[in-house]
Design a protein around this motif. Structure first.
Motif, PDB file in Angstrom:
ATOM      1  N   ALA A 261       0.767  -1.157   0.047  1.00  0.00           N
ATOM      2  CA  ALA A 261      -0.071  -0.139  -0.047  1.00  0.00           C
ATOM      3  C   ALA A 261       0.757   1.239  -0.111  1.00  0.00           C
ATOM      4  O   ALA A 261       0.402   2.286  -0.341  1.00  0.00           O
ATOM      5  N   LEU A 262       2.007   1.087   0.439  1.00  0.00           N
ATOM      6  CA  LEU A 262       2.903   2.402   0.246  1.00  0.00           C
ATOM      7  C   LEU A 262       3.942   2.398  -0.778  1.00  0.00           C
ATOM      8  O   LEU A 262       4.199   1.268  -1.272  1.00  0.00           O
ATOM      9  N   ASP A 263       4.251   3.516  -1.067  1.00  0.00           N
ATOM     10  CA  ASP A 263       5.309   3.809  -2.031  1.00  0.00           C
ATOM     11  C   ASP A 263       6.566   3.268  -1.662  1.00  0.00           C
ATOM     12  O   ASP A 263       7.012   2.937  -0.727  1.00  0.00           O
ATOM     13  N   ASP A 264       7.448   2.987  -2.730  1.00  0.00           N
ATOM     14  CA  ASP A 264       8.668   2.360  -2.538  1.00  0.00           C
ATOM     15  C   ASP A 264       9.358   3.199  -1.876  1.00  0.00           C
ATOM     16  O   ASP A 264      10.457   2.881  -1.226  1.00  0.00           O
ATOM     17  N   ASP A 265       9.449   4.652  -2.209  1.00  0.00           N
ATOM     18  CA  ASP A 265      10.232   5.758  -1.587  1.00  0.00           C
ATOM     19  C   ASP A 265       9.552   6.428  -0.434  1.00  0.00           C
ATOM     20  O   ASP A 265       9.971   7.476  -0.081  1.00  0.00           O
ATOM     21  N   ASP A 266       8.517   5.835   0.303  1.00  0.00           N
ATOM     22  CA  ASP A 266       7.914   6.240   1.479  1.00  0.00           C
ATOM     23  C   ASP A 266       9.181   6.508   2.502  1.00  0.00           C
ATOM     24  O   ASP A 266       9.538   5.418   3.117  1.00  0.00           O
ATOM     25  N   TYR A 267       8.887   7.523   2.838  1.00  0.00           N
ATOM     26  CA  TYR A 267       9.993   7.871   4.093  1.00  0.00           C
ATOM     27  C   TYR A 267       9.679   7.943   5.502  1.00  0.00           C
ATOM     28  O   TYR A 267      10.245   8.057   6.358  1.00  0.00           O
ATOM     29  N   ARG A 268       8.303   7.710   5.703  1.00  0.00           N
ATOM     30  CA  ARG A 268       7.851   7.867   6.980  1.00  0.00           C
ATOM     31  C   ARG A 268       7.803   6.539   7.960  1.00  0.00           C
ATOM     32  O   ARG A 268       8.129   5.408   7.500  1.00  0.00           O
ATOM     33  N   TRP A 269       8.208   6.977   9.109  1.00  0.00           N
ATOM     34  CA  TRP A 269       8.505   5.946  10.376  1.00  0.00           C
ATOM     35  C   TRP A 269       7.313   5.837  10.654  1.00  0.00           C
ATOM     36  O   TRP A 269       6.984   6.952  11.914  1.00  0.00           O
ATOM     37  N   MET A 270       6.452   4.957  10.848  1.00  0.00           N
ATOM     38  CA  MET A 270       5.220   4.405  11.418  1.00  0.00           C
ATOM     39  C   MET A 270       5.067   2.806  11.642  1.00  0.00           C
ATOM     40  O   MET A 270       5.462   2.089  10.990  1.00  0.00           O
ATOM     41  N   GLU A 271       4.059   2.934  12.859  1.00  0.00           N
ATOM     42  CA  GLU A 271       3.925   1.744  13.300  1.00  0.00           C
ATOM     43  C   GLU A 271       2.451   1.618  13.532  1.00  0.00           C
ATOM     44  O   GLU A 271       1.932   2.564  14.072  1.00  0.00           O
ATOM     45  N   VAL A 272       1.815   0.272  13.464  1.00  0.00           N
ATOM     46  CA  VAL A 272       0.373   0.150  13.839  1.00  0.00           C
ATOM     47  C   VAL A 272       0.494  -0.758  15.087  1.00  0.00           C
ATOM     48  O   VAL A 272       0.851  -2.119  14.815  1.00  0.00           O
TER      49      VAL A 272
END
Length: 171
Positions: free
Chosen positions: A67-78
């Motif tokens: 679901a995320l782009d390959d270059d997604d820079y976000r640091w996230m957890e669920v």
């Protein structure tokens, strides 16, 4: 008398400029922190929306990271409400923060890490109707740089304006 008036003018102008710069600094600081927290909130909402089609009653499907782009820079957890980490972006997987090992809850905090200070926002939410807690982390470098730039500019501008005012008043 001219010297006394000039000295008082220098003192009054300098104090007024320092008080003004202090008020602007405090306002700028609050605005920058609010914007950073708002950006983290928007990142959390975006992630919840992106993961929605990949979520089941047991958590994310194995292909949820697509679901995320390959270059997604976000640091996230669920996380689940019972403290299980259900999903992490590749950046969160690669850059684990030792101080963030416990399950998140609703809060915003700043943490000093070996790579600099980071801002952490944790929010309760829902993905596909299931309660979750999402944690987003970003660097505070931009806020710190903008505040430092303001202080540098004020440090140059205040003496210049004070001297110009005193010279004009003396003349």
């Amino acid at each position: 008398l001219r010297r006394q008036v000039t000295a008082w003018l220098l003192l009054v102008v300098t104090v007024a400029l320092l008080v003004y710069a202090g008020a602007v600094y405090v306002s700028l600081r609050q605005i920058l922190w609010h914007e950073l927290d708002e950006r983290l909130h928007n990142d959390i909402a975006t992630l919840e929306g992106l993961l929605q089609p990949f979520w089941t009653a047991l958590g994310p499907q194995p292909n949820a990271s697509s679901a995320l782009d390959d270059d997604d820079y976000r640091w996230m957890e669920v996380w689940s409400p019972d403290g299980r980490r259900l999903f992490a972006t590749p950046v969160a997987e690669a850059g684990r923060i030792a101080l963030l090992t416990a399950a998140p809850y609703d809060r915003v905090l700043s943490l000093a890490t070996v790579n600099g200070t980071v801002r952490v926002k944790e929010e309760s939410g829902h993905i596909a109707g299931h309660p979750v807690i999402v944690r987003a982390v970003t660097s505070e470098v931009r806020v710190e740089q903008e505040l430092a730039e303001f202080l540098w500019f004020a440090g140059l501008a205040i003496p210049f304006v004070a001297v110009c005012s005193v010279l004009g008043g003396h003349w």
